[in-house]
Scaffold this active site. Structure first.
Site, mmCIF file in Angstrom:
data_model
loop_
_atom_site.group_PDB
_atom_site.id
_atom_site.type_symbol
_atom_site.label_atom_id
_atom_site.label_comp_id
_atom_site.label_asym_id
_atom_site.label_seq_id
_atom_site.Cartn_x
_atom_site.Cartn_y
_atom_site.Cartn_z
ATOM 1 N N LYS A 98 0.384 -1.070 -0.123
ATOM 2 C CA LYS A 98 0.108 0.106 -0.348
ATOM 3 C C LYS A 98 0.631 1.215 -0.263
ATOM 4 O O LYS A 98 0.079 2.007 -0.722
ATOM 5 C CB LYS A 98 -1.171 -0.160 1.026
ATOM 6 N N GLU A 120 -9.777 7.184 4.443
ATOM 7 C CA GLU A 120 -10.315 6.173 4.717
ATOM 8 C C GLU A 120 -9.921 5.243 4.986
ATOM 9 O O GLU A 120 -9.059 4.236 4.629
ATOM 10 C CB GLU A 120 -12.073 5.880 4.643
ATOM 11 N N SER A 387 1.213 -9.393 -0.924
ATOM 12 C CA SER A 387 1.761 -7.968 -0.956
ATOM 13 C C SER A 387 1.833 -7.898 0.463
ATOM 14 O O SER A 387 1.514 -6.783 0.692
ATOM 15 C CB SER A 387 0.037 -8.021 -1.377
HETATM 16 C C1 LIG Z 1 -5.065 -4.005 1.464
HETATM 17 C C2 LIG Z 1 -4.488 -4.998 1.114
HETATM 18 C C3 LIG Z 1 -4.998 -5.651 0.242
HETATM 19 C C4 LIG Z 1 -5.869 -5.743 -0.237
HETATM 20 O O1 LIG Z 1 -5.848 -4.635 -1.476
HETATM 21 P P1 LIG Z 1 -5.477 -4.473 -2.900
HETATM 22 O O2 LIG Z 1 -6.295 -3.212 -3.253
HETATM 23 O O3 LIG Z 1 -6.435 -5.123 -3.701
HETATM 24 O O4 LIG Z 1 -4.141 -5.107 -2.727
HETATM 25 C C5 LIG Z 1 -4.094 -7.324 -0.345
HETATM 26 N N1 LIG Z 1 -3.159 -7.052 0.655
HETATM 27 C C6 LIG Z 1 -2.466 -6.501 2.173
HETATM 28 C C7 LIG Z 1 -1.285 -7.395 2.848
HETATM 29 C C8 LIG Z 1 -3.727 -5.588 2.154
HETATM 30 O O5 LIG Z 1 -3.183 -4.142 3.744
#
Ligand SMILES: *Cc1c(COP(=O)(O)O)cnc(C)c1O
Length: 415
Positions: A98, A120, A387
């Protein structure tokens, strides 16, 4: 404008916000000038070399990019089949991908002369990354959270406050994410000239879906370089989890025009296919307009937004990127689900075999990758986007695995 299957990258970045029938900018009139100002600034910075150099410098110096592309050798030997690789976005500052689009947007806010950022957050991860970047760039930061989320995400609220952000608990409605979005929009209407609305995924009205894709595409660009230098070839398959779609678009974007690279998005299958038990928009949702954009949403029979469920807070959202909605319709990206239980098993397997604890969101992508790897030839390269890292999920994973070991213990006693 109709979009065709060739030159997809170019088409997404010059789309004016429409991706096939999806996307757009369906907002009250009062919000249009603010969005148009951001869209114009985004047009400029896309090709502004000084801005982009600053962006990449901040990614390097503040967030720790490039993140590693790690071969999962023990798992590959254990499962048999394709070679598995992990793109470790969890090693970014604040623990997830993010931060990439937070840095890009906060720099854009500064370029526009804004002194104040609002955002938000549901689970708090986006608020945490936003607060960190605002502190770094000297921007005033206010984060809206539904009262319920505010109560159940105390650690993230605390970090945001320590970073100097003001966290506002929203008492309206169901006191969760959608109410926080409404409160943030209200704030923006009241402070149009000095405030930037920093949105947390590749969703929302134009220009956010294309803009956050642009700031996230560094993930796939690094994978391309790393896979070529480590394996002498591009990945054959890229797998990412899908909440709003920003980490998936970040991973996929650079490969959209590479016909040999299969792209797979994994949605939250939750507890099952009943409405309210999952968060699989592309598999079970319907087209509609909500929160300013046209895409797939989980809706009830009357077209109202339906309840969602996922063990991972980051996937527990009713909508999905309009870019992914279009890429789903055209067939360029395939979609599937992994359940809560499969995601938790994947956390444990990756932890034990490779010493890496992924976020529960990312674990959905791993669960699916582990399934398909066994069906692919040994020369194939399967890349999985981690992610985020798993520390934030401590209480959920601990409760699950402790209950499981208690159950096993009880069964042993009875035998
Ligand atoms: C917020 C988040 C997601 C989901 O958000 P996307 O916009 O689909 O990437 C996925 N993995 C992690 C670790 C997150 O913090």
């Amino acid at each position: 404008m109709t979009l065709t299957q060739t030159n997809l990258k170019e088409q997404i970045l010059v789309s004016n916000g429409f991706f096939g029938p999806y996307g757009g900018c369906y907002v009250p009139e009062v919000l249009l000038p603010g969005l148009m100002e951001i869209a114009a600034a985004f047009e400029d910075v896309k090709t502004d070399e000084a801005f982009l150099a600053g962006f990449h410098q901040t990614l390097r110096e503040f967030s720790g990019r490039p993140t590693p592309f790690t071969p999962l050798s023990r798992l590959t030997a254990h499962l048999g089949g394709a070679r598995l690789f992990l793109k470790n976005e969890g090693l970014n500052h604040t623990g997830a991908h993010k931060i990439n689009h937070c840095i890009g947007q906060a720099m854009l806010a500064k370029q526009l002369g804004k002194r104040r950022v609002i955002a938000e957050t549901g689970a708090g991860q986006h608020g945490y990354a936003t607060a960190a970047v605002c502190a770094r760039l000297g921007l005033d930061c206010t984060v809206y959270m539904g009262r319920k989320d505010y109560e159940r995400q105390r650690p993230n609220v605390y970090w945001m406050e320590l970073l100097g952000a003001r966290v506002v608990a929203v008492e309206d409605g169901s006191q969760t994410l959608n109410d926080a979005v409404i409160a943030a929009f209200k704030d923006w209407v009241e402070h149009p000239s000095d405030t930037y609305y920093l949105l947390g995924s590749a969703v929302g009205p134009h220009p956010y879906p294309a803009m956050n894709t642009f700031f996230q595409k560094i993930v796939g660009e690094e994978i391309r370089r790393q896979s070529i230098s480590q394996n002498g070839r591009l990945p054959d398959v890229c797998v990412a989890c899908v909440g709003g779609g920003s980490n998936a678009m970040g991973m996929f974007f650079d490969f959209l025009d590479e016909a040999t690279v299969r792209l797979i998005g994994v949605e939250a299958g939750g507890r099952g296919v009943k409405p309210g038990d999952h968060a699989a928009k592309l598999l079970h949702g319907h087209a509609g307009i909500f929160e300013g954009y046209h895409s797939y949403f989980l809706q009830d029979g009357d077209g109202n937004i339906a309840a969602t469920h996922s063990v991972s807070a980051g996937l527990d959202y009713c909508g999905v990127s309009p870019v992914l909605a279009w890429l789903a319709d055209t067939g360029r990206v395939e979609f599937t689900v992994a359940s809560d239980a499969e995601a938790l098993d994947a956390v444990q397997l990756l932890a034990r075999m490779e010493g890496i604890i992924p976020a529960l969101e990312s674990a959905h992508a791993f669960a699916h990758a582990f399934k398909i790897a066994t069906e692919l030839p040994p020369e194939a390269v399967v890349a999985v986007n981690a992610s985020g890292r798993g520390e934030k999920d401590l209480f959920i994973t601990m409760r699950h695995f402790q209950e499981e070991s208690l159950r096993k213990y009880a069964v042993n006693l009875l035998q």
